[in-house]
Design a protein around this motif. Structure first.
Motif, PDB file in Angstrom:
ATOM      1  N   ILE A  43       0.851  -1.182   0.000  1.00  0.00           N
ATOM      2  CA  ILE A  43       0.000   0.000   0.000  1.00  0.00           C
ATOM      3  C   ILE A  43       0.888   1.235   0.000  1.00  0.00           C
ATOM      4  N   ARG A  44       0.707   2.110  -0.977  1.00  0.00           N
ATOM      5  CA  ARG A  44       1.511   3.341  -1.110  1.00  0.00           C
ATOM      6  C   ARG A  44       3.011   3.039  -1.021  1.00  0.00           C
ATOM      7  N   GLY A  45       3.414   1.964  -1.676  1.00  0.00           N
ATOM      8  CA  GLY A  45       4.823   1.589  -1.705  1.00  0.00           C
ATOM      9  C   GLY A  45       5.334   0.927  -0.450  1.00  0.00           C
ATOM     10  N   GLN A  46       4.461   0.663   0.509  1.00  0.00           N
ATOM     11  CA  GLN A  46       4.855   0.012   1.760  1.00  0.00           C
ATOM     12  C   GLN A  46       4.397  -1.440   1.730  1.00  0.00           C
ATOM     13  N   ARG A  47       5.300  -2.351   2.004  1.00  0.00           N
ATOM     14  CA  ARG A  47       4.940  -3.764   1.975  1.00  0.00           C
ATOM     15  C   ARG A  47       4.098  -4.104   3.202  1.00  0.00           C
ATOM     16  N   VAL A  48       2.976  -4.757   2.976  1.00  0.00           N
ATOM     17  CA  VAL A  48       2.047  -5.108   4.057  1.00  0.00           C
ATOM     18  C   VAL A  48       2.093  -6.603   4.334  1.00  0.00           C
ATOM     19  N   PHE A  49       1.722  -7.434   3.349  1.00  0.00           N
ATOM     20  CA  PHE A  49       1.770  -8.886   3.487  1.00  0.00           C
ATOM     21  C   PHE A  49       2.917  -9.430   2.647  1.00  0.00           C
ATOM     22  N   GLY A  68       7.762 -24.471   3.411  1.00  0.00           N
ATOM     23  CA  GLY A  68       6.455 -25.009   3.729  1.00  0.00           C
ATOM     24  C   GLY A  68       5.314 -24.036   3.512  1.00  0.00           C
ATOM     25  N   THR A  69       4.114 -24.568   3.388  1.00  0.00           N
ATOM     26  CA  THR A  69       2.920 -23.764   3.153  1.00  0.00           C
ATOM     27  C   THR A  69       2.664 -22.770   4.275  1.00  0.00           C
ATOM     28  N   ALA A  70       2.949 -23.143   5.510  1.00  0.00           N
ATOM     29  CA  ALA A  70       2.649 -22.274   6.655  1.00  0.00           C
ATOM     30  C   ALA A  70       3.425 -20.967   6.630  1.00  0.00           C
ATOM     31  N   MET A  71       4.501 -20.874   5.873  1.00  0.00           N
ATOM     32  CA  MET A  71       5.286 -19.639   5.777  1.00  0.00           C
ATOM     33  C   MET A  71       4.796 -18.731   4.659  1.00  0.00           C
ATOM     34  N   HIS A  72       3.668 -19.062   4.060  1.00  0.00           N
ATOM     35  CA  HIS A  72       3.166 -18.303   2.917  1.00  0.00           C
ATOM     36  C   HIS A  72       1.722 -17.870   3.151  1.00  0.00           C
ATOM     37  N   ASN A  73       1.326 -16.821   2.431  1.00  0.00           N
ATOM     38  CA  ASN A  73      -0.004 -16.242   2.602  1.00  0.00           C
ATOM     39  C   ASN A  73      -1.038 -17.027   1.798  1.00  0.00           C
ATOM     40  N   THR A  74      -1.334 -18.205   2.295  1.00  0.00           N
ATOM     41  CA  THR A  74      -2.294 -19.092   1.645  1.00  0.00           C
ATOM     42  C   THR A  74      -2.902 -19.995   2.702  1.00  0.00           C
ATOM     43  N   VAL A  75      -3.539 -21.092   2.314  1.00  0.00           N
ATOM     44  CA  VAL A  75      -4.274 -21.950   3.238  1.00  0.00           C
ATOM     45  C   VAL A  75      -3.547 -23.281   3.396  1.00  0.00           C
ATOM     46  N   GLN A  76      -3.407 -23.702   4.648  1.00  0.00           N
ATOM     47  CA  GLN A  76      -2.830 -25.001   4.974  1.00  0.00           C
ATOM     48  C   GLN A  76      -3.928 -25.907   5.516  1.00  0.00           C
ATOM     49  N   HIS A 158       4.707  -7.743   6.924  1.00  0.00           N
ATOM     50  CA  HIS A 158       6.070  -7.218   6.856  1.00  0.00           C
ATOM     51  C   HIS A 158       6.456  -6.697   8.238  1.00  0.00           C
ATOM     52  N   PRO A 159       7.736  -6.810   8.641  1.00  0.00           N
ATOM     53  CA  PRO A 159       8.126  -6.361   9.977  1.00  0.00           C
ATOM     54  C   PRO A 159       7.759  -4.917  10.300  1.00  0.00           C
ATOM     55  N   ARG A 160       7.663  -4.057   9.296  1.00  0.00           N
ATOM     56  CA  ARG A 160       7.334  -2.658   9.564  1.00  0.00           C
ATOM     57  C   ARG A 160       5.821  -2.398   9.566  1.00  0.00           C
ATOM     58  N   SER A 161       5.029  -3.405   9.277  1.00  0.00           N
ATOM     59  CA  SER A 161       3.578  -3.315   9.386  1.00  0.00           C
ATOM     60  C   SER A 161       3.160  -4.166  10.583  1.00  0.00           C
ATOM     61  N   THR A 162       2.523  -3.553  11.569  1.00  0.00           N
ATOM     62  CA  THR A 162       2.253  -4.239  12.822  1.00  0.00           C
ATOM     63  C   THR A 162       0.782  -4.094  13.207  1.00  0.00           C
ATOM     64  N   VAL A 163       0.314  -5.019  14.044  1.00  0.00           N
ATOM     65  CA  VAL A 163      -1.065  -4.997  14.529  1.00  0.00           C
ATOM     66  C   VAL A 163      -1.105  -4.268  15.866  1.00  0.00           C
ATOM     67  N   GLU A 164      -1.928  -3.234  15.950  1.00  0.00           N
ATOM     68  CA  GLU A 164      -2.067  -2.484  17.193  1.00  0.00           C
ATOM     69  C   GLU A 164      -3.068  -3.170  18.110  1.00  0.00           C
ATOM     70  N   ALA A 165      -3.198  -2.647  19.351  1.00  0.00           N
ATOM     71  CA  ALA A 165      -4.032  -3.285  20.367  1.00  0.00           C
ATOM     72  C   ALA A 165      -5.478  -3.440  19.907  1.00  0.00           C
ATOM     73  N   GLN A 204       4.802 -10.432  12.506  1.00  0.00           N
ATOM     74  CA  GLN A 204       3.560 -10.942  13.054  1.00  0.00           C
ATOM     75  C   GLN A 204       2.757 -11.618  11.951  1.00  0.00           C
ATOM     76  N   CYS A 205       1.873 -12.525  12.362  1.00  0.00           N
ATOM     77  CA  CYS A 205       1.068 -13.271  11.399  1.00  0.00           C
ATOM     78  C   CYS A 205      -0.367 -13.361  11.908  1.00  0.00           C
ATOM     79  N   LEU A 206      -1.321 -12.973  11.054  1.00  0.00           N
ATOM     80  CA  LEU A 206      -2.730 -13.228  11.335  1.00  0.00           C
ATOM     81  C   LEU A 206      -3.037 -14.661  10.915  1.00  0.00           C
ATOM     82  N   GLU A 207      -3.408 -15.473  11.879  1.00  0.00           N
ATOM     83  CA  GLU A 207      -3.696 -16.881  11.636  1.00  0.00           C
ATOM     84  C   GLU A 207      -5.188 -17.098  11.844  1.00  0.00           C
ATOM     85  N   ILE A 208      -5.897 -17.548  10.809  1.00  0.00           N
ATOM     86  CA  ILE A 208      -7.352 -17.680  10.873  1.00  0.00           C
ATOM     87  C   ILE A 208      -7.732 -19.132  10.625  1.00  0.00           C
TER      88      ILE A 208
END
Length: 222
Positions: A43-49, A68-76, A158-165, A204-208
């Motif tokens: 987004i705007r030149g900033q890496r997010v995922f 492995g699949t778990a290190m990628h933005n897809t479904v395991q 990406h390490p510079r994109s983080t999840v706030e409280a 960080q990783c959002l795991e759903i």
């Protein structure tokens, strides 16, 4: 980019790169990762995922994890990789993309694809994914046909994109991405990103975890 099997979609401030390619030439797939239907987003030149990357070619647990699949933005599914990768540069049964469809929209695009990599499992699972990107946000829809015990979609930040409280994703320029999902239970997990050899950075990783056969994940930027 039809020859490569990768799709690039640009909409407003967003650029999405989607992997709908075979994992490599059938005659020489040794560098392949089990990453079918993964993607990266900026987004705007900033890496997010970002996908996990590669820090080593040495045979061992780090090389195995990074492929492995778990290190990628897809479904395991059921803890298995979508393609069988092992021993540094070995590959056996592999995911093959099918049913590719791209619909152009006035302010973005809709991309759909599926793969049969999990059909080797007892539940003969088929993974279908749809990305819908416009200038305001991204919707990722995952559907699993077949039977399974556990299925997890991951979105590695990406390490510079983080999840706030409060749950929003914070970008380096102060922008925010709000997100929600239907059909899954979310938890935030620590991880690592490997942009080059010998380098690992915490992220960080959002795991759903799927609670049904369909998971819809929405991201909206501000």
């Amino acid at each position: 980019l039809s020859s490569s099997g990768y799709v690039r979609i640009e909409a407003g401030p967003a650029v999405l790169l989607a992997d709908v390619a075979p994992i490599g030439p059938d005659c020489l797939p040794g560098h392949a990762h089990a990453d079918t239907l993964s993607f990266e987003l900026s987004i705007r030149g900033q890496r997010v995922f970002v996908n996990g990357g590669t820090s080593t070619y040495d045979t061992g647990p780090h090389r195995q994890e990074q492929r492995g699949t778990a290190m990628h933005n897809t479904v395991q599914v059921d803890g298995e990789d979508s393609s069988e990768v092992w021993a540094g540069f070995r590959v056996a049964r592999r995911a093959r993309p099918v049913e590719l469809l791209i619909d152009r929209m006035s302010d973005g695009a809709r991309l759909a694809c599926a793969h049969e990599g999990y059909k080797r499992l007892p539940g003969r699972v088929m993974h279908r994914r749809v990305w819908q990107l416009d200038g305001r946000g991204l919707i990722v829809t995952d559907v699993l046909d077949g039977s399974w015990k556990e299925a997890i979609a991951r979105f590695h930040l990406h390490p510079r994109s983080t999840v706030e409280a409060g749950g929003a994703i914070m970008l380096p320029d102060g922008g925010r991405i709000t997100w929600s999902c239907d059909g899954g239970a979310v938890r935030l997990m620590p991880g690592t990103w490997h942009p080059e050899f010998g380098r690992s950075e915490p992220n960080q990783c959002l795991e759903i975890r799927f609670t049904g056969r369909e998971l819809v994940t929405r991201f909206e930027w501000h």
